[in-house]
Design a protein around this motif. Sequence first.
Motif: not given
Length: 189
Positions: A37-43, A56-67
């Motif tokens: 469901d998350v992937e469908a929304k992201l796509s 950008e969150m990932e590139k700057t070291g944030g390691e984003p995740d669904v919470v």
Amino acid sequence: MENNRYLSPEEAEELFIILKSRFEKNMNRHIGIDWTDVEAKLSSGSNAEKLWSLNEMEKTGGEPDVVAQDQKTGEYIFYDCSAESPKDRRSICYDEDALESRKEHKPKNSAVGMAKDMGIQILSEEEYRDLQKLGHFDTKTSSWIKTPEKIREMGGGIFADFRYGNVFVYHNGAESYYAARGFRGSLKI
């Protein structure tokens, strides 16, 4: 601010692999949420710019995740879940006014300015406390958090960290910056 706020298909595929792996390794962060469901929304093509922000969150070291998932809008909520404050977002003051007020030894950026450029929001105190319920974050670093307007008008900025089994919220002059202080962001998709 960049005009090209879209990922190439290759960049998007690489980001999806990273996000899916992190999602599967940290199921306690998103109980009841299914990756498909998350992937469908992201796509969704309508979320292309938000996907760029997530990258950008990932590139700057944030390691984003669904919470979480917003029950009213159905949007998925991503937080920076890196163990320590994102490494490429440290040594920055709180906002643009604080940056402009420094006469010498200016930092390269501000937390509010970087968040705006990335298309994300700085975590509020409540969000920061919610994040800490999912693990222990900022045990060696600290993160600027959204500062109430009244405090900011008096020149202050607030930040938080996790020490001695507790979340601590502190204050500093908004123009201050330290090598171990950055900021964490959130993004709704």
